[in-house]
Motif scaffolding. Structure first.
Motif, PDB file in Angstrom:
ATOM      1  N   ARG A 108     -89.630  20.765  79.844  1.00  0.00           N
ATOM      2  CA  ARG A 108     -90.922  21.455  79.833  1.00  0.00           C
ATOM      3  C   ARG A 108     -91.239  22.247  81.100  1.00  0.00           C
ATOM      4  O   ARG A 108     -92.255  22.941  81.138  1.00  0.00           O
ATOM      5  CB  ARG A 108     -92.030  20.438  79.558  1.00  0.00           C
ATOM      6  N   HIS A 109     -90.397  22.174  82.134  1.00  0.00           N
ATOM      7  CA  HIS A 109     -90.731  22.897  83.368  1.00  0.00           C
ATOM      8  C   HIS A 109     -90.232  24.336  83.353  1.00  0.00           C
ATOM      9  O   HIS A 109     -90.685  25.151  84.153  1.00  0.00           O
ATOM     10  CB  HIS A 109     -90.148  22.169  84.595  1.00  0.00           C
ATOM     11  N   VAL A 112     -92.584  27.903  83.091  1.00  0.00           N
ATOM     12  CA  VAL A 112     -93.967  27.415  82.950  1.00  0.00           C
ATOM     13  C   VAL A 112     -94.212  26.966  81.511  1.00  0.00           C
ATOM     14  O   VAL A 112     -95.305  27.092  80.981  1.00  0.00           O
ATOM     15  CB  VAL A 112     -95.012  28.472  83.390  1.00  0.00           C
ATOM     16  N   PRO A 133     -95.472  21.879  79.425  1.00  0.00           N
ATOM     17  CA  PRO A 133     -95.807  20.675  80.189  1.00  0.00           C
ATOM     18  C   PRO A 133     -97.184  20.162  79.785  1.00  0.00           C
ATOM     19  O   PRO A 133     -98.143  20.939  79.727  1.00  0.00           O
ATOM     20  CB  PRO A 133     -95.785  21.166  81.642  1.00  0.00           C
ATOM     21  N   GLU A 138     -95.841  16.273  84.455  1.00  0.00           N
ATOM     22  CA  GLU A 138     -95.050  17.402  83.951  1.00  0.00           C
ATOM     23  C   GLU A 138     -95.583  18.718  84.503  1.00  0.00           C
ATOM     24  O   GLU A 138     -94.816  19.585  84.945  1.00  0.00           O
ATOM     25  CB  GLU A 138     -95.087  17.433  82.425  1.00  0.00           C
ATOM     26  N   ARG A 139     -96.898  18.870  84.488  1.00  0.00           N
ATOM     27  CA  ARG A 139     -97.511  20.103  84.984  1.00  0.00           C
ATOM     28  C   ARG A 139     -97.282  20.265  86.490  1.00  0.00           C
ATOM     29  O   ARG A 139     -97.047  21.372  86.979  1.00  0.00           O
ATOM     30  CB  ARG A 139     -99.010  20.102  84.681  1.00  0.00           C
ATOM     31  N   CYS A 142     -93.661  21.327  87.177  1.00  0.00           N
ATOM     32  CA  CYS A 142     -93.539  22.711  86.731  1.00  0.00           C
ATOM     33  C   CYS A 142     -94.141  23.653  87.770  1.00  0.00           C
ATOM     34  O   CYS A 142     -93.547  24.681  88.117  1.00  0.00           O
ATOM     35  CB  CYS A 142     -94.234  22.866  85.381  1.00  0.00           C
ATOM     36  N   TYR A 143     -95.305  23.314  88.286  1.00  0.00           N
ATOM     37  CA  TYR A 143     -96.010  24.138  89.266  1.00  0.00           C
ATOM     38  C   TYR A 143     -95.291  24.142  90.618  1.00  0.00           C
ATOM     39  O   TYR A 143     -94.969  25.210  91.160  1.00  0.00           O
ATOM     40  CB  TYR A 143     -97.437  23.607  89.423  1.00  0.00           C
ATOM     41  N   ARG A 177    -100.090  31.177  82.302  1.00  0.00           N
ATOM     42  CA  ARG A 177     -99.950  29.720  82.314  1.00  0.00           C
ATOM     43  C   ARG A 177     -99.823  29.186  83.740  1.00  0.00           C
ATOM     44  O   ARG A 177    -100.340  28.123  84.062  1.00  0.00           O
ATOM     45  CB  ARG A 177     -98.764  29.290  81.445  1.00  0.00           C
ATOM     46  N   LEU A 181    -102.303  26.491  85.841  1.00  0.00           N
ATOM     47  CA  LEU A 181    -101.842  25.363  86.654  1.00  0.00           C
ATOM     48  C   LEU A 181    -102.354  25.484  88.086  1.00  0.00           C
ATOM     49  O   LEU A 181    -102.756  24.486  88.695  1.00  0.00           O
ATOM     50  CB  LEU A 181    -100.312  25.293  86.657  1.00  0.00           C
TER      51      LEU A 181
END
Length: 199
Positions: A108-109, A112, A133, A138-139, A142-143, A177, A181
């Motif tokens: 999921r990364h 984004v 994410p 997860e977020r 990703c960020y 997205r 984040l």
């Protein structure tokens, strides 16, 4: 859902797939260190978030484990797949180790998060499903990941403008997205009364 395994050794897992002394192993460990440090810095400032810090540090190291299956010579990877596949390949690797929650972070990364619609429209060689994410962890990975490039070995932390310009080359949805984040991790919600906040 996160895999509730506290005593895993992410560096040993990386070394299982990328031998000591290999360029790819060194890049993954250095990149993971930078992403983990950035994620912890964010959590220190964003005291309204309720994140599992140990899980964040584990997945910071493991989120790119699938790159070895891609054709990325600049990273020492001589696989056959396009780089965009490294997330789903990483998930497959970690799922086989019983680390399903960690695997979801891998998947999921990328970009984004990648949606099924984008996969079809851009004819990406990926499963046709939403891979966004969802959890705070997860977020966060990703960020934090977007601030560092593996190709320069972390010598430069990107600015927000550099990140958004880079993402815009692929899809303007990625920029939108990412900025969501960015607000999540830098703007305290008005209803946040303490260290916990529902996201």
């Amino acid at each position: 859902m996160k895999t509730l395994i506290k005593d895993i050794d992410p560096e040993a897992i990386i070394t299982r797939f990328y031998p000591a002394g290999s360029r790819t192993r060194d890049l993954l460990l250095r990149h993971g260190e930078l992403v983990g440090r950035k994620a912890l810095e964010i959590l220190e400032r964003a005291d309204w978030l309720n994140a599992d810090r140990e899980f964040v540090l584990q997945t910071a190291v493991l989120h790119d484990i699938g790159i070895g299956r891609t054709r990325s010579p600049e990273l020492g990877c001589m696989g056959t797949l396009p780089y965009v596949c490294h997330g789903v390949e990483g998930r497959a690797i970690l799922d086989q180790l019983g680390l399903e929650g960690h695997g979801l972070v891998c998947e999921r990364h990328v970009g984004v998060g990648i949606g099924a619609r984008q996969t079809v429209q851009r004819k990406l060689p990926l499963p046709i499903r939403d891979m966004f994410p969802l959890s705070v962890e997860e977020r966060l990975i990703c960020y934090a990941d977007k601030f560092f490039s593996k190709t320069d070995n972390g010598r430069h932390e990107k600015t927000i403008d550099e990140i958004t310009a880079g993402l815009a080359r692929y899809d303007t949805e990625y920029v939108d997205r990412f900025l969501v984040l960015h607000r999540l991790f830098t703007c305290k919600p008005v209803n946040a009364a303490g260290p916990r906040d529902s996201i």
